[in-house]
Scaffold this motif. Structure first.
Motif, PDB file in Angstrom:
ATOM      1  N   UNK A   7     -55.804   3.637  -7.458  1.00  0.00           N
ATOM      2  CA  UNK A   7     -56.482   4.030  -6.233  1.00  0.00           C
ATOM      3  C   UNK A   7     -55.453   4.452  -5.195  1.00  0.00           C
ATOM      4  N   UNK A   8     -55.856   5.369  -4.326  1.00  0.00           N
ATOM      5  CA  UNK A   8     -54.976   5.800  -3.234  1.00  0.00           C
ATOM      6  C   UNK A   8     -54.797   4.703  -2.194  1.00  0.00           C
ATOM      7  N   UNK A   9     -55.549   3.611  -2.327  1.00  0.00           N
ATOM      8  CA  UNK A   9     -55.475   2.526  -1.349  1.00  0.00           C
ATOM      9  C   UNK A   9     -54.818   1.275  -1.923  1.00  0.00           C
ATOM     10  N   UNK A  12     -57.126   2.265  12.567  1.00  0.00           N
ATOM     11  CA  UNK A  12     -56.850   3.065  11.373  1.00  0.00           C
ATOM     12  C   UNK A  12     -56.375   2.189  10.219  1.00  0.00           C
ATOM     13  N   UNK A  13     -55.531   1.211  10.514  1.00  0.00           N
ATOM     14  CA  UNK A  13     -55.049   0.314   9.458  1.00  0.00           C
ATOM     15  C   UNK A  13     -56.182  -0.529   8.888  1.00  0.00           C
ATOM     16  N   UNK A  14     -57.131  -0.910   9.743  1.00  0.00           N
ATOM     17  CA  UNK A  14     -58.310  -1.642   9.265  1.00  0.00           C
ATOM     18  C   UNK A  14     -59.153  -0.761   8.345  1.00  0.00           C
ATOM     19  N   UNK A  15     -59.339   0.491   8.745  1.00  0.00           N
ATOM     20  CA  UNK A  15     -60.124   1.415   7.922  1.00  0.00           C
ATOM     21  C   UNK A  15     -59.486   1.585   6.553  1.00  0.00           C
ATOM     22  N   UNK A  16     -58.174   1.759   6.515  1.00  0.00           N
ATOM     23  CA  UNK A  16     -57.471   1.933   5.245  1.00  0.00           C
ATOM     24  C   UNK A  16     -57.542   0.676   4.387  1.00  0.00           C
ATOM     25  N   UNK A  17     -57.371  -0.484   5.026  1.00  0.00           N
ATOM     26  CA  UNK A  17     -57.418  -1.748   4.291  1.00  0.00           C
ATOM     27  C   UNK A  17     -58.815  -2.006   3.730  1.00  0.00           C
ATOM     28  N   UNK A  47     -67.340  -1.114   6.632  1.00  0.00           N
ATOM     29  CA  UNK A  47     -66.961   0.301   6.677  1.00  0.00           C
ATOM     30  C   UNK A  47     -67.940   1.118   7.525  1.00  0.00           C
ATOM     31  N   UNK A  48     -69.150   0.582   7.713  1.00  0.00           N
ATOM     32  CA  UNK A  48     -70.166   1.272   8.509  1.00  0.00           C
ATOM     33  C   UNK A  48     -70.157   0.844   9.972  1.00  0.00           C
ATOM     34  N   UNK A  49     -69.268  -0.077  10.337  1.00  0.00           N
ATOM     35  CA  UNK A  49     -69.232  -0.553  11.728  1.00  0.00           C
ATOM     36  C   UNK A  49     -68.638   0.520  12.636  1.00  0.00           C
ATOM     37  N   UNK A  50     -69.125   0.600  13.856  1.00  0.00           N
ATOM     38  CA  UNK A  50     -68.704   1.649  14.780  1.00  0.00           C
ATOM     39  C   UNK A  50     -67.212   1.635  15.086  1.00  0.00           C
ATOM     40  N   UNK A  51     -66.576   0.470  14.952  1.00  0.00           N
ATOM     41  CA  UNK A  51     -65.143   0.398  15.248  1.00  0.00           C
ATOM     42  C   UNK A  51     -64.325   1.271  14.306  1.00  0.00           C
ATOM     43  N   UNK A  52     -64.743   1.379  13.036  1.00  0.00           N
ATOM     44  CA  UNK A  52     -63.947   2.106  12.048  1.00  0.00           C
ATOM     45  C   UNK A  52     -64.667   3.284  11.395  1.00  0.00           C
ATOM     46  N   UNK A  53     -65.977   3.383  11.530  1.00  0.00           N
ATOM     47  CA  UNK A  53     -66.769   4.322  10.735  1.00  0.00           C
ATOM     48  C   UNK A  53     -66.246   5.757  10.791  1.00  0.00           C
ATOM     49  N   UNK A  54     -66.030   6.291  11.984  1.00  0.00           N
ATOM     50  CA  UNK A  54     -65.565   7.673  12.097  1.00  0.00           C
ATOM     51  C   UNK A  54     -64.197   7.858  11.457  1.00  0.00           C
ATOM     52  N   UNK A  55     -63.326   6.879  11.624  1.00  0.00           N
ATOM     53  CA  UNK A  55     -61.976   6.974  11.045  1.00  0.00           C
ATOM     54  C   UNK A  55     -62.024   6.838   9.525  1.00  0.00           C
ATOM     55  N   UNK A  56     -62.933   6.033   9.022  1.00  0.00           N
ATOM     56  CA  UNK A  56     -63.081   5.884   7.568  1.00  0.00           C
ATOM     57  C   UNK A  56     -63.384   7.234   6.931  1.00  0.00           C
ATOM     58  N   UNK A  57     -64.322   7.962   7.513  1.00  0.00           N
ATOM     59  CA  UNK A  57     -64.712   9.253   6.954  1.00  0.00           C
ATOM     60  C   UNK A  57     -63.548  10.236   6.963  1.00  0.00           C
ATOM     61  N   UNK A  65     -60.205   9.500   7.147  1.00  0.00           N
ATOM     62  CA  UNK A  65     -59.123   9.008   6.289  1.00  0.00           C
ATOM     63  C   UNK A  65     -59.467   9.175   4.807  1.00  0.00           C
ATOM     64  N   UNK A  66     -60.714   8.916   4.469  1.00  0.00           N
ATOM     65  CA  UNK A  66     -61.124   8.990   3.060  1.00  0.00           C
ATOM     66  C   UNK A  66     -61.108  10.426   2.533  1.00  0.00           C
ATOM     67  N   UNK A  67     -61.228  11.407   3.433  1.00  0.00           N
ATOM     68  CA  UNK A  67     -61.238  12.808   3.017  1.00  0.00           C
ATOM     69  C   UNK A  67     -59.934  13.532   3.359  1.00  0.00           C
ATOM     70  N   UNK A  68     -58.921  12.773   3.803  1.00  0.00           N
ATOM     71  CA  UNK A  68     -57.645  13.368   4.212  1.00  0.00           C
ATOM     72  C   UNK A  68     -56.858  13.864   2.998  1.00  0.00           C
ATOM     73  N   UNK A  69     -55.829  14.648   3.271  1.00  0.00           N
ATOM     74  CA  UNK A  69     -54.924  15.121   2.221  1.00  0.00           C
ATOM     75  C   UNK A  69     -53.487  14.754   2.620  1.00  0.00           C
ATOM     76  N   UNK A  70     -52.865  13.812   1.894  1.00  0.00           N
ATOM     77  CA  UNK A  70     -53.392  13.070   0.743  1.00  0.00           C
ATOM     78  C   UNK A  70     -54.474  12.079   1.158  1.00  0.00           C
TER      79      UNK A  70
END
Length: 419
Positions: free
Chosen positions: A80-82, A127-132, A275-285, A287-292
């Motif tokens: 996994x990339x994570x 951002x680190x929370x979203x990645x973790x 992952x759906x919480x407002x604190x991270x939700x936008x960043x999750x989307x 980060x998950x679609x970033x390159x890399x």
């Protein structure tokens, strides 16, 4: 050397000498398990992180060796990339060599501790929370509980990715409804249900993420200034931790933290739900679609800004290439063994301790751990002796200081009266 479990042998390369395959081009660190260096593969010129554990070292028990092999088995199946990428492992030269993806910036812990005056902003923590969380969601989907989430086990790449590592205490959950009961983890990050031995599941990693948020925001996990055994008792008995100064952070961040450290695991959210919480939700989307995939622009900018300082700090730390006959290093290893119980895993089930030690448990009034069974090893006895000696020395020093202070005060009064 302990005979490896047949299930793990398939992951170990035994017909190649890694000392000839990888050139040591720079030390990365040294710990109680051995050393880690930058290894440049001679045939491809690629550079990896090579962790070397001397299997015949007296400080490594059969249990430790099996845990390392279990870690390799888990990493082998975690693509996994994570999650930190496992490359290969070798059993050679009476040592275990684990070759991993290289993380030049090191860990989130390194970022906070190797860089002067560094402060984690709310945006960086987000951002680190979203990645973790994305890493935890992946592990949990594979039936794996990490069991040791903390800043030191979140590694950073030059591209701005954050990946989970160190699966030495991880567990594979046979069934989602089958709660585990092994007492394991790093004390200050440990969820209450582990301490209570009531059974636990994937949600213990969510609790540890919450403690890691506090660690990033405030420099240390809660109760880190007190004895870890005492901390276990406090974690179990006191209300859930929160920010020392909640007003410094947004309402969303405060709520996110409270959801992570909800004491009742039945009410605590899963990684997927968070992952759906407002604190991270936008960043999750994003980060998950970033390159890399998994990269954060903010994390990359932070790494770019501080990588030189991190490398300078590492270069200032002396390493001894061959320490097998070095008396100083032998002494350090002895001290490390004594204090290991105070800083790392609690790995014994109560049933195992009772069987091995005749139902001997640490008394609640002495340790503050209540009914928690703990392995009363020579290591811990050594710690107790050192602590007692420290208390004795400090008491003597305090008395000497008090006498000197009194004498100085008397001398001043005498001088004043004579003048």
């Amino acid at each position: 050397m302990t005979a490896p479990n047949s299930d793990h042998e398939v992951f170990l390369i035994t017909d190649v000498n890694p000392d000839e395959l990888f050139e040591n081009v720079g030390m990365l660190g040294r710990g109680s398990f051995g050393k880690v260096y930058k290894g440049q593969r001679q045939d491809t010129q690629e550079i990896f992180a090579v962790k070397v554990i001397l299997l015949e070292d007296e400080s490594h028990s059969a249990r430790t060796v099996e845990e390392l092999k279990e870690e390799i088995a888990i990493m082998k199946h975690c693509k996994s990339e994570f999650v930190a990428e496992f490359i290969e492992a070798y059993d050679a030269n009476d040592s275990l060599y684990i070759v991993m993806e290289l993380f030049e910036p090191g860990s989130v812990y390194d970022l906070g501790n190797m860089c002067k005056h560094f402060k984690f902003t709310e945006e960086l923590i987000r951002d680190l929370c979203a990645q973790t969380l994305l890493g935890l969601e992946f592990l949990h989907s594979k039936g794996i509980i990490h069991r040791d989430i903390k800043s030191g086990n979140i590694l950073l790449t030059l591209q701005g990715q954050a990946k989970l590592c160190d699966f030495g205490v991880s567990a594979v959950q046979g069934k989602r409804t089958d709660p585990r009961k092994t007492v394991i983890g790093t004390p200050y990050w440990m969820a209450p249900e582990i301490i209570q031995e009531t059974g636990y599941d994937y949600k213990i990693d969510v609790w540890s993420l919450g403690i890691t948020i506090l660690e990033m925001a405030e420099g240390d996990p809660p109760f880190s200034k007190i004895n870890p055994w005492r901390a276990l008792f406090i974690i179990e008995m006191r209300p859930a931790p929160k920010f020392a100064k909640p007003k410094l952070y947004s309402e969303a961040m405060n709520e996110f933290l409270s959801l992570c450290v909800t004491k009742n695991p039945k009410e605590r959210m899963t990684a997927g739900e968070l992952l759906e919480h407002e604190f991270v939700k936008d960043r999750v989307n994003i980060i998950d679609s970033a390159n890399p995939r998994g990269a954060s622009e903010l994390v990359k900018e932070t790494v770019d800004e501080h990588i030189e300082e991190i490398e300078t700090f590492r270069a200032s730390v002396p390493f001894i290439e061959d320490d097998s006959d070095d008396e100083t290093v032998k002494s350090i290893k002895g001290i490390t063994a004594v204090f290991r119980a105070n800083k790392t895993e609690i790995i014994m089930k109560r049933e195992e301790v009772e069987k091995e030690l005749g139902s001997l448990l640490i008394d609640e009034t002495d340790s503050g751990t209540g009914s928690l069974g703990v392995d009363i090893s020579e290591m811990e006895v050594g710690v107790a002796q050192l602590k007692q000696q420290f208390k004795t020395d400090m008491a003597a020093l305090t008395k000497a200081y008090s006498r000197r202070k009194t004498a100085l005060s008397s001398a001043r009064e005498k001088i004043n009266s004579e003048s």
